[in-house]
Design a protein around this motif. Structure first.
Motif, PDB file in Angstrom:
ATOM      1  N   ASP A 188       1.066  -1.127  -0.111  1.00 24.78           N
ATOM      2  CA  ASP A 188       0.070  -0.082   0.123  1.00 24.78           C
ATOM      3  C   ASP A 188       0.917   1.344   0.021  1.00 24.78           C
ATOM      4  N   ARG A 189       2.032   1.093  -0.212  1.00 18.55           N
ATOM      5  CA  ARG A 189       3.297   2.171  -0.258  1.00 18.55           C
ATOM      6  C   ARG A 189       3.074   3.176   1.197  1.00 18.55           C
ATOM      7  N   GLN A 190       2.926   2.201   2.068  1.00 16.30           N
ATOM      8  CA  GLN A 190       3.052   3.085   3.541  1.00 16.30           C
ATOM      9  C   GLN A 190       4.109   2.143   4.076  1.00 16.30           C
ATOM     10  N   LEU A 191       4.731   3.196   5.049  1.00 17.65           N
ATOM     11  CA  LEU A 191       5.740   2.570   5.813  1.00 17.65           C
ATOM     12  C   LEU A 191       5.418   1.537   6.654  1.00 17.65           C
ATOM     13  N   ARG A 192       6.083   0.402   6.977  1.00 17.32           N
ATOM     14  CA  ARG A 192       5.818  -0.461   8.080  1.00 17.32           C
ATOM     15  C   ARG A 192       6.721  -0.165   9.158  1.00 17.32           C
ATOM     16  N   ASP A 193       6.071   0.401  10.047  1.00 18.96           N
ATOM     17  CA  ASP A 193       6.763   1.049  11.037  1.00 18.96           C
ATOM     18  C   ASP A 193       7.188   0.099  12.418  1.00 18.96           C
ATOM     19  N   PHE A 194       7.986   0.730  13.278  1.00 18.41           N
ATOM     20  CA  PHE A 194       8.495  -0.188  14.625  1.00 18.41           C
ATOM     21  C   PHE A 194       7.184  -0.266  15.400  1.00 18.41           C
ATOM     22  N   GLY A 195       7.226  -1.459  16.023  1.00 16.76           N
ATOM     23  CA  GLY A 195       6.212  -1.500  16.947  1.00 16.76           C
ATOM     24  C   GLY A 195       5.971  -3.083  17.228  1.00 16.76           C
ATOM     25  N   SER A 196       6.627  -3.964  16.312  1.00 20.37           N
ATOM     26  CA  SER A 196       6.569  -5.366  16.516  1.00 20.37           C
ATOM     27  C   SER A 196       7.764  -6.167  16.061  1.00 20.37           C
ATOM     28  N   ARG A 197       7.872  -6.810  15.064  1.00 20.38           N
ATOM     29  CA  ARG A 197       8.903  -7.126  14.724  1.00 20.38           C
ATOM     30  C   ARG A 197       9.263  -7.316  13.274  1.00 20.38           C
ATOM     31  N   ARG A 198      10.425  -7.630  12.784  1.00 23.90           N
ATOM     32  CA  ARG A 198      10.713  -7.864  11.476  1.00 23.90           C
ATOM     33  C   ARG A 198      10.621  -6.586  10.560  1.00 23.90           C
ATOM     34  N   HIS A 199      10.922  -5.596  11.363  1.00 21.91           N
ATOM     35  CA  HIS A 199      10.709  -4.199  10.604  1.00 21.91           C
ATOM     36  C   HIS A 199      12.057  -3.842   9.952  1.00 21.91           C
ATOM     37  N   TYR A 200      12.714  -4.585   9.010  1.00 27.00           N
ATOM     38  CA  TYR A 200      13.572  -4.320   8.261  1.00 27.00           C
ATOM     39  C   TYR A 200      13.565  -4.641   6.736  1.00 27.00           C
ATOM     40  N   ARG A 201      14.243  -3.954   5.876  1.00 28.41           N
ATOM     41  CA  ARG A 201      14.236  -4.378   4.446  1.00 28.41           C
ATOM     42  C   ARG A 201      15.341  -5.516   4.113  1.00 28.41           C
ATOM     43  N   PHE A 202      15.265  -6.366   3.635  1.00 33.59           N
ATOM     44  CA  PHE A 202      16.476  -7.437   2.935  1.00 33.59           C
ATOM     45  C   PHE A 202      17.242  -6.598   2.180  1.00 33.59           C
ATOM     46  N   ALA A 203      16.796  -5.600   1.076  1.00 33.97           N
ATOM     47  CA  ALA A 203      17.478  -5.096   0.266  1.00 33.97           C
ATOM     48  C   ALA A 203      18.439  -3.677   0.729  1.00 33.97           C
ATOM     49  N   SER A 204      18.246  -3.351   2.019  1.00 31.93           N
ATOM     50  CA  SER A 204      18.664  -2.299   2.571  1.00 31.93           C
ATOM     51  C   SER A 204      20.431  -2.467   3.053  1.00 31.93           C
ATOM     52  N   THR A 205      21.112  -1.810   2.204  1.00 26.85           N
ATOM     53  CA  THR A 205      22.561  -1.676   2.491  1.00 26.85           C
ATOM     54  C   THR A 205      23.012  -1.691   3.706  1.00 26.85           C
ATOM     55  N   VAL A 206      22.333  -0.542   4.158  1.00 31.88           N
ATOM     56  CA  VAL A 206      22.387  -0.171   5.735  1.00 31.88           C
ATOM     57  C   VAL A 206      22.056  -1.245   6.532  1.00 31.88           C
TER      58      VAL A 206
END
Ligand SMILES: [Zn+2]
Ligand SMILES: [Zn+2]
Ligand SMILES: [Zn+2]
Lengths: 633, 633, 633
Positions: free
Chosen positions: B94-112
């Motif tokens: 839905d092109r909305q941020l999936r925010d902090f508050g539970s778990r797995r809040h990261y992108r696999f493709a994020s180099t950071v």
């Protein structure tokens, strides 16, 4: 036992106003509500006021002997105000702006909107607060309607952080209260807090409960700030708010504590259509309303202050999925039902059906063409009956023999964590209420701090979170106390009590709930309780008490400890009715087995006997068809 | 055939840790998983580490003779890290941020985030990698859970462009592969590529497949980067990941290729509740789990490495729509079922039920009050039985007589383009698996590159995309090969093969699928196959082969070419069972007709015979009621 | 009575083009549509044109004697254009960008895109407008498909403000028209207007209607700007647009007024699957299409211009929830059905099934491997039959005995304000159409301004908004006029008429609708009309007319005033069929009672008699099985 209506003089040409007032007198009305959506007519542009039209209307009302309930117009900030202060607009759980175009487009936590609310409240209170017609005020309109209790703007997060800092004092205290060691949710600064929205999966339920408490507190504070200004500028008047049906987003007990009158808006057909009732019952009660929906809310709000029905359905409405025409006579039926449940005022929404805009298909006491409609005649007739049947004054409200205890925090706990899609805590309370009503009992619905003295039976269908005071009150209750499953199953921070459920109630009921299961609605299980099957929720108990009845799985289902009973499962409708009736009989109450659509209520010397079902029932003066009732003084 | 549990020392006061360890020994556990969500306790703020609590816990475990499976804590980056690097947060479809508050809040493709993942992996591996208690590692936790495989942030598009440039080399090659002449989708530069989200209507299926391959590759790379660091800093230990049930978002064969252990998390009741099973079966298996759900996944993951159940449902859970209590004894049943299917370790999730936070209603081996719960006793009992029944060591896993071939790209192809709302490729594979199990057969589920030698029967329910190597393996299979409809119906770029389906398999099965139809689940059609009706999918075939059986529409339904059979339609459950049983008999396999809830599995010398259905079945040592089983050595 | 196809030369290697043309001739085609999605091949980058491939294709067609319908390629702006002008992308009602990746990714109100549309239209018209093969143009493709009529970008609000300023002249006029005194919605400047999206609750229905008129006007203007350029640069050619089925987002009468040909895209199976039909009927007509779906649309669009089927389903498609293979023979059936309903051209979509991209599972006249498929042979056969049965030329379209009046503003009014979830105005019109067809009647569907002379019966199922001209036409109708409930129930600004419904029609039918109710589909009520039950909608009438029939509630159901009849409720299918048949008989029309799947249509001298139902029906030349028909000249 008075009558009223909701009037929008701003919708009609002034040339029609005197005719309206004259017709209201003809309809035997006592009081007229006005002004709740009139901001754009009171203040057409920022600082440009027009008071004359309301001045003249108030004068007309007063001359005609009508009382007025005036409203603060804060439910509909006009477009010029929204354009000037766009930050007042709420943000939805989808994180999209909830924009201008309808109503309730404001955030409770907005300091800017709080200022605007206080500014316009002071203006209308100062202008009309001492007008002799004005005897009552309504704050705003239907707080929270259309899911507006909560907003997810950055400024809401700012307010939530402050609220948490005030509640928990230190980040570590919050971490412990919420169990933030779980999933690395710990914070070291309140500024690290987040909005409970948009998370990847389920939010921490303790965080969700804090958010609901925070949201509720915003409503309490917003309302209080208006009430204080009204009391200052309009001394001697009484203050109301119009609550809604099936609505739990804020703690109504706390909002009502600042009010004199707990009013609500009663739409029996719309509520029936949108309820979780099975289809067959929706069809049977489509044109009368389910027999407990209005009654439950009357009893609920009567427990919070003087009971008014501020908006009474007057015919078909526009907002439910299906909008049937009420059976002929229902407008009259609903007046007497409300009076029987202790209402002081029943006020139809609205006076004249508006031919345009959002509610053009919502009936009124007058049709769009200005001719009297059914509710007009219903009011005339009810007023005349009242005067005839109760020539010496209306019967007083007296304490009922049965109390049903309900509190909002317990509902929130179970809404946040139903632990089963088939569990609906408010509807579970409705089922207990219905079970008692189907046995002919008259109930009070009481809040968490209520004195339980004098009740022969106290029903606690869903008291998930209880404080020590509640436990003391239940312990001190003179009658029998029935605890439902999930009683005291959570601490105030929505965790499992140290010694397991029923935690704080263990002194009343020395058991341990060691396992729970939730089940599909299609499932059921037999048991030893007469007429009953276990449905949807089942607990496994460890205790030295001997169960009074077992379920088919071999486990205890009903436990008794002195005057306290505990059900370790949800029962189906029939079983619940029989169980409550049997306990009422044990307490010496007089139970009847009523037909499914038949209800009785006693208000002092007056006995109301009604039938909402298709099949006729036998009344004192002959058969009562669907939608009929009798009053026995 | 060992036992374990998932332990969160960070959730409990250190004063309770030794008691926990002692109880684990009492429960006869062998191995304890820890640390997968503990980042905020290991690194409380950026660079501020606290290793002591884990040091001490590892020492305690070691002293007690318990092995440890330690985890990288990357599934839950703490709030301080998210606040510092908000670009790691995923963006939903839905092109909305999936925010902090539970778990797995990261992108696999994020180099950071890749850097952060490697940093913390190196830290924990360096600190504890050589501790004698640590014999096993788990990378992260449940990759992809809560739809987190894919993210739609601008930086994900950047990575996708690079991936496409690497795969297709030139824009024109990509245009040709995807058929971009259609709807003017052509690009002249990889920088013109788009995210497959938010389009006006359906996205190009070839683009969607590229996106799924890209997403899967990110998981493979992310996992590999942790595995490599673990192997460097913790030599001699084995590495696992805990996969999930009914989950196809990435290519598990490729992730598992970097691991030693293919673990998975088995929640039979939750999976049954959420499955596409009809209501009657959900009700029958509500408290036992459907008899094939655990088995299918055991067999699937055993095909990828050593089989562990890293998380075993220990009682009611919290996350399914309905969360029943398992029938008494199921915790014990599930241990033996997993062992019978070849599991080395069965590890209950979790040790002690946490009274707060998201999973407070998820049972453990201990109750929230610290008392042993059913899974505790189940482990004790199973360990004792194992030692008694298999005094000379546990039976070895041996090759089954039947193979079911499954690959993820074929599932993706059909998920992207089901061509009918009633088509679910993974569930279709489950139906073939069930059909074989209902005939008493023992299966291996094998990946696309598996050696098929030694199998009497090879089932290919849904091999939509096959490469030449697969065709060669099937051609070389020693047993009979059963191809389902849609076999080889797509090229690797998700287009229709030049000579029509079954494209690359035409040499095995010389037919042409010239027309397909998809049908509502309520539809069916008779046919010549015994006990069978055609359902949901029907193909029209052009061939010189004579069909073995026709459908009512007069067209061929079953074709045979040497050792290869082809079904030109989906069959209903009964028909599919009979068809597979008949083919198995032709191959000389010994088929039985089991009751619907009855299952058998052979592990070397051990025969497990179980009943999940309501009706008792006849076992070797007498009747087996619902939830009962017997082990015949 | 001609044949055609939709051809995409840009999808195939030029070496295959001549073979395609030769096969088209063999298939007996007359006309070929091309170019509607070819922008990226005509203009590969901004200003870099490639005309040759189309030049050569046109020449080939012309040499072969094939006519061409060329299209403007504006339905698919290429990526380079979107990257250069991202402001052309639409914004959805969720306020998210609707991005590149499929088709129709443009906003009608974008001035930038209007320029681009005119630029490319001028280029293709100038290049090929005078080519002898080109006899017809199609503008764009399926305006509004995938909900693209409306967009909610800031620039759309800008255009809406201008549109409102033009319509209402002053803010106060708009305030009065919309009833903005309600809920403080008043504006003092057009710049205060808002987008009708994202409001807290229901938007003002008058605002919603203005928005729909505005949206429709954008389509009309967009289309007109292309038509004008085509007429300038391609004189003497006829212009078409291909409308869709069950689509009401813009006023098709107004768009068609600028065209010569009202074409539409007919997919009987997909439309049946997605229709509101009950499941049993969806199953019965799954492989033939419901017998009225194609017919209704043929008759609807024939009322707007020369009727073409620009896209005819040629086999299974890819886009419906379920995509069955048509029964053998249906491709041939649909050609004759369309011809019987007055079509000039029936053109199959598409020529050859593409093996890649979004529509790879959509059948064509050729299979993906280039071999002729069913539709190819169907065309050959139909052409041959036509020549044999009508050697002296095809029968002319003549006026039908029955007219059904339909206008888009009335549909919009009821879509905006259904006042009951069970109300679907277009489907209600379909039900009236079906009722007449089930009685063997042949109909014209006519627009709001149509001359009603010569019709024996005029059906007005849902004329909610009527202007005085319409009332005059109905008053002047020579036949009997049947008005459905809700007739003239709204003013042009979507308010209740001053004297109540039927407002402007009161002179035709002197009644007052004083109350309405909407009911669940499961509800019904008996009445005096033969075979009928009242369903879903019921009105209460005040009038001095004596009702012709009562309902069980005692109120009037059918009123008659001279040649005009009024139904004060919706009738169930059987009752409606009988009611319309009885009125037709009164008018001397010859009614039959057809089987549920049986239909007849007369085109001049030709009588088409068909059966779509499972049970055979008796035809002139013997039994007609499912999917069979006969032509009697
Ligand atoms: Zn209201
Ligand atoms: Zn898990
Ligand atoms: Zn199309």
């Amino acid at each position: 036992m008075r009558l009223g209506t909701c009037y929008f003089p701003e919708h009609w040409d002034p040339s029609e106003h005197q005719r309206d007032v004259d017709l209201m007198v003809q309809a035997r009305l006592d009081i007229v509500r006005m002004g709740e959506f009139a901001w754009s007519r009171i203040e057409r542009e920022s600082g440009q006021f027009d008071f004359d039209w309301m001045d003249r209307t108030l004068d007309r009302m007063h001359s005609a002997g009508l009382e007025v309930c005036l409203c603060t117009p804060t439910a509909t900030p006009p477009k010029w105000l929204v354009d000037r202060y766009p930050e007042i607009l709420p943000v939805g759980p989808d994180r999209q702006l909830r924009d201008f175009g309808s109503r309730r487009h404001y955030r409770f936590a907005s300091t800017v909107y709080r200022e605007q609310s206080e500014r316009i409240t002071e203006i209308v209170a100062a202008r009309w607060g001492q007008h002799p017609a004005v005897t009552t005020w309504q704050t705003d309109n239907e707080y929270g309607c259309h899911d507006t209790t909560f907003s997810y703007a950055p400024d809401d997060l700012r307010a939530f952080k402050d609220w948490c800092a005030a509640r928990y004092a230190t980040p570590d205290a919050l971490n412990r209260a919420w169990g933030n060691a779980f999933w690395s949710q710990e914070i070291t600064d309140f500024d690290q807090l987040w909005l409970p929205v948009g998370a990847v999966t389920e939010i921490n339920p303790a965080c969700a409960l804090a958010w609901r408490r925070f949201g509720s507190d915003q409503v309490v504070d917003f309302n209080r700030s208006q009430v204080e200004l009204l009391r200052t500028h309009s001394p001697g008047r009484r203050v109301a708010h119009n609550f809604m049906g099936f609505f739990t987003e804020f703690d109504h007990h706390r909002v009502a504590a600042d009010l004199d009158i707990a009013a609500w808006d009663s739409y029996p057909l719309g509520f029936t259509d949108m309820s979780p009732l099975p289809l067959a019952q929706k069809l049977e009660y489509m044109r009368t309303g389910h027999p407990d929906i209005a009654g439950f809310h009357h009893d609920l709000y009567r427990g919070m202050g003087d009971l008014w029905v501020m908006e009474q359905q007057p015919g078909p409405v526009n907002w439910a999925p299906h909008n049937p025409a009420p059976l002929p006579g229902m407008e009259h039926f609903w007046i007497w039902e409300a009076w029987a449940h202790g209402a002081d005022v029943v006020s139809f929404f609205r006076w004249r059906q508006a031919p345009w805009a959002q509610e053009q298909m919502h009936a009124g006491m007058l049709r769009p063409d200005g001719q009297p409609d059914a509710a007009f005649y219903a009011a005339q007739r009810a007023a005349q009956e009242r005067d005839q049947w109760f020539p010496n004054g209306v019967p007083a409200n007296v304490q009922a023999p049965v109390a049903l205890v309900l509190d909002y925090e317990s509902l929130w706990a179970q809404e946040i964590q139903p632990q089963g899609a088939s569990w609906n805590p408010l509807w579970e309370a409705m089922r207990w209420y219905r079970a008692a009503r189907e046995s002919g009992l008259t109930l009070d619905v009481v809040g968490p701090g209520a004195d339980l003295n004098g009740y022969a039976l106290v029903l606690c269908p869903a008291s998930a979170i209880v404080d020590p005071a509640r436990v003391d009150q239940l312990a001190a209750a003179s009658g029998r106390v029935l605890l439902g499953p999930r009683s005291a199953s959570k601490t105030p921070e929505l965790s499992i009590p140290e010694g397991l459920a029923p935690g704080a109630m263990t002194q009343l009921m020395p058991i341990k709930v060691v396992r729970v299961g939730s089940y599909r609605s299609e499932w059921s299980m037999g048991c030893e309780l007469p007429d009953a099957r276990v449905v949807r929720w089942r607990e496994q108990i460890e205790t030295s008490l001997t169960p009074q009845a077992l379920a088919e799985d071999g486990g205890g289902l009903w436990y008794r400890n002195g005057l306290v009973d505990y059900l370790a499962a949800a029962l189906d409708d029939d079983g619940l009715r029989r169980f409550i009736a049997d306990r009422a009989c044990e307490q010496g109450l007089n139970c009847e087995v009523l037909a499914p659509g038949e209800r009785v209520r006693v208000r002092g010397a007056m006995r109301w006997h009604a039938n909402s079902g298709l099949a006729p029932v036998e009344g004192a003066q002959g058969a009562l068809g669907q939608g009929q009732f009798s009053i026995t003084p």
